[in-house]
Design an enzyme around this catalytic site. Structure first.
Site, PDB file in Angstrom:
ATOM      1  N   CYS A 152     -18.459 -12.983 -19.520  1.00  0.00           N
ATOM      2  CA  CYS A 152     -19.747 -13.095 -20.203  1.00  0.00           C
ATOM      3  C   CYS A 152     -19.656 -14.165 -21.299  1.00  0.00           C
ATOM      4  O   CYS A 152     -20.544 -15.012 -21.434  1.00  0.00           O
ATOM      5  CB  CYS A 152     -20.118 -11.741 -20.805  1.00  0.00           C
ATOM      6  N   CYS A 181     -27.381  -9.903 -16.247  1.00  0.00           N
ATOM      7  CA  CYS A 181     -26.811  -9.534 -17.543  1.00  0.00           C
ATOM      8  C   CYS A 181     -27.801  -9.960 -18.630  1.00  0.00           C
ATOM      9  O   CYS A 181     -28.302 -11.087 -18.632  1.00  0.00           O
ATOM     10  CB  CYS A 181     -25.465 -10.228 -17.745  1.00  0.00           C
ATOM     11  N   GLY A 228       0.794  -1.221   0.000  1.00  0.00           N
ATOM     12  CA  GLY A 228       0.000   0.000   0.000  1.00  0.00           C
ATOM     13  C   GLY A 228       0.826   1.271   0.000  1.00  0.00           C
ATOM     14  O   GLY A 228       0.281   2.352  -0.218  1.00  0.00           O
ATOM     15  N   CYS A 244     -22.668  -7.629 -18.811  1.00  0.00           N
ATOM     16  CA  CYS A 244     -21.418  -7.797 -18.074  1.00  0.00           C
ATOM     17  C   CYS A 244     -20.361  -6.861 -18.638  1.00  0.00           C
ATOM     18  O   CYS A 244     -20.189  -6.777 -19.852  1.00  0.00           O
ATOM     19  CB  CYS A 244     -20.874  -9.217 -18.253  1.00  0.00           C
ATOM     20  N   CYS A 254     -25.934 -13.009 -20.735  1.00  0.00           N
ATOM     21  CA  CYS A 254     -25.571 -14.305 -20.141  1.00  0.00           C
ATOM     22  C   CYS A 254     -26.335 -14.597 -18.852  1.00  0.00           C
ATOM     23  O   CYS A 254     -26.171 -15.657 -18.253  1.00  0.00           O
ATOM     24  CB  CYS A 254     -24.061 -14.383 -19.891  1.00  0.00           C
TER      25      CYS A 254
END
Ligand SMILES: Nc1ncnc2c1ncn2[C@@H]1O[C@H](COP(=O)(O)OP(=O)(O)O)[C@@H](O)[C@H]1O
Ligand SMILES: [Mg+2]
Lengths: 285, 260
Positions: free
Chosen positions: A270, A239, A31, A264, A242
């Site tokens: 997808c 979606c 970080g 998606c 899909c």
């Protein structure tokens, strides 16, 4: 100049060593933003020169590279970065998350869970999460050094005061291993829980000359208030193609009459689902 | 509890600051006791702000000690590490600047400005932060419906009151103020002074207030230091100094005020 006059992956070995040192330092201090001497790359800054340099310093000849932009492998940005490394490093490429050893990304984490041994490289526009309220670089560095992170909550406070809820939807700030506060790059907050991952995650900011990193299985906590807990919300639709109900969706306008659908954003995910026979309302089986 | 009363909150010894060859303030010593308000007066250029900056750790003095009561023992704040000093500034100390915009975040709402110190010391409950901020805005007479407005939309007097709320919300043990009423209209000054006096009494604040305005110290300060050319020329109880000034300069200062 022809392609074979470039060093492997475009950058010279000296530069790659310098970048690798920054990456290793980043992994050692999760970080923490490590300064590095960003090089001119043959593309504009907005195109992810930081990510490209990290990828270049990380690639080895038998890597298989995937590049996504907003989850898609086929945008101009993704295509040109992929071509760049095909040409300068001669590495294999793929669109399948599971097959890739290195994935360079802008604005998304793939839906398919990453695994040990994979490396996710983020393109980062603004690495400093404190920049919003404190423009002085000398001061933000001090704040990181002394763990003075109250300002991050001031930002979230302002969000709630103005919108009734934490409205930050992208680049949602996180705290790493209880220490450094980090900007995860402009991924949707939906992706924040995926930051705790078995993969290595590297973040490169070219213009701002910073590299930071998350080693595998690092604790990553999204900042919040006790009475306004972090919520990685998602549009409440499947979606359209899909039928996935667990993926991040893009809203697509379909006609001039205000027609729209949700798809998606991760094109590989997808596609894999469609190949496995899943369909949504618009899906052609 | 008596132990706390037997020891000064702040002990200042020989604080000296030069700007090149020019004296900012020279060899200043005094004790501040808990619950006491010390006024520092003198004309413009006499070294008041320099002294205050040295005391508050904004400016390193050339010589001297500034000892502050930390957990019952006096520690020289000039010897603190930077993390310790910054921590002191977030918790026990507060600084009210003459110009509110130096002490406020102009891009953050009034509520956020007041809440910042709470969040800086670990407050993580939005509702509680907000209700404390609301309480403080009320105490400095800023209407509740202005809570989510930015201070850029506030008058000078409101900005100054907001700065005071932002500083006092965490109950600091020592407050430094540099000309808190300076630059405001006379009627606005009077209201602010009134408010400050109320807060000082209610909270039993310990404070050091720099001003060139004797009316301010008359109302707020228990004790007074008079500065001239960087030196303290006279100090004592406020009423004593103002009603029976011993030093010629103080006499001048007092009489010039009386003429106004
Ligand atoms: N930053 C500085 N650089 C040089 N001289 C300064 C500086 N600040 C103040 N001084 C000088 O130090 C003296 C005391 O100034 P100051 O502490 O601002 O007085 P006051 O607050 O009483 O008006 C004055 O002679 C002033 O010109
Ligand atoms: Mg001054």
């Amino acid at each position: 100049m022809t392609a074979d006059q470039y060093n492997f992956a475009y950058l010279d070995e000296q530069t790659k060593r310098m970048i690798r040192r920054a990456i290793l330092k980043g992994l050692a201090v999760p970080g923490y933003q490590v300064p590095f001497a960003s090089r001119e790359m043959p593309m504009p800054y907005g195109w992810g020169t930081g990510g490209v340099q990290v990828t270049a310093a990380t690639l080895v000849p038998d890597d298989r590279l995937k590049v996504i932009d907003q989850g898609a492998d086929d945008t101009t940005n993704a295509v040109s970065i992929r071509k760049f490394f095909e040409r300068t490093a001669g590495v294999a490429v793929t669109e399948a998350t599971t097959e890739a050893s290195i994935i360079q990304t802008r604005h998304r984490i793939p839906e398919t869970p990453l695994r040990e041994g994979q490396i996710l490289v983020y393109q980062v526009p603004i690495p400093e999460p404190l920049r919003f309220l404190e423009p002085r670089e000398t001061e933000t560095r001090k704040m990181h050094a002394l763990e003075e992170y109250g300002l991050m909550h001031v930002k979230l406070y302002e969000d709630i005061a103005r919108h009734g809820t934490i409205a930050t939807a992208y680049a949602y700030p996180v705290q790493v291993e209880g220490r450094y506060v980090m900007d995860p790059s402009p991924i949707p907050k939906f992706d924040n829980p995926k930051l705790e991952s078995p993969a290595i995650q590297l973040f490169g900011a070219g213009r701002e000359q910073r590299i930071y990193a998350l080693p595998p299985y690092t604790q990553v906590v999204s900042l919040d208030f006790e009475d306004h807990p972090f919520d990685p919300s998602r549009a409440d639709y499947p979606c359209a193609v899909c039928g996935a109900v667990d993926s991040y969706l893009d809203e697509v306008i379909t006609d001039d009459a205000g027609g729209r659908m949700f798809l998606c954003s991760d094109t590989d995910y997808c596609g894999q689902r469609q190949a496995a026979g899943h369909t949504g309302t618009e899906g052609a089986p | 509890m008596t132990a706390a009363l037997e020891q000064p909150l702040l002990q200042v010894r020989g604080v000296t600051k030069h700007y090149g060859a020019r004296l900012g303030c020279g060899d200043v010593s005094f004790d501040l006791w808990p619950g006491e308000v010390m006024g520092i007066v003198g004309e413009s250029g006499s070294g008041k702000s320099t002294l205050l900056s040295c005391l508050a750790g904004h400016l390193p003095p050339d010589a001297g000690e500034v000892r502050f009561d930390v957990d019952g023992s006096l520690r020289d704040t000039l010897q603190l590490t930077e993390p310790e000093r910054r921590r002191l500034h977030r918790t026990d100390w507060a600084f009210v600047h003459q110009h509110a915009r130096d002490g406020l975040r102009m891009g953050v709402s009034a509520g956020g400005n007041v809440g910042e110190r709470l969040m800086a010391i670990g407050a993580r409950n939005y509702g509680e932060i907000r209700s404390q901020a609301a309480d403080w805005l009320n105490r400095v007479e800023i209407a509740a419906e202005r809570m989510d407005d930015r201070p850029t939309a506030f008058s000078g007097g409101m900005q100054q009151r907001l700065q005071i709320a932002r500083n006092l919300v965490t109950g600091p043990r020592l407050v430094f103020m540099d000309e808190p009423t300076g630059g405001l209209d006379v009627s606005v000054q009077a209201r602010l002074l009134d408010l400050l006096r109320g807060l000082v009494r209610e909270m039993g604040l310990s404070a050091i207030i720099v001003t060139h305005d004797l009316a301010v110290v008359r109302l707020l300060a228990d004790r007074l230091m008079v500065m001239k050319d960087g030196r303290v020329v006279e100090q004592g109880l406020t009423d004593q100094v103002l009603d029976d000034p011993q030093h010629g300069y103080t006499q001048l200062l007092v009489s010039s005020v009386l003429q106004v």
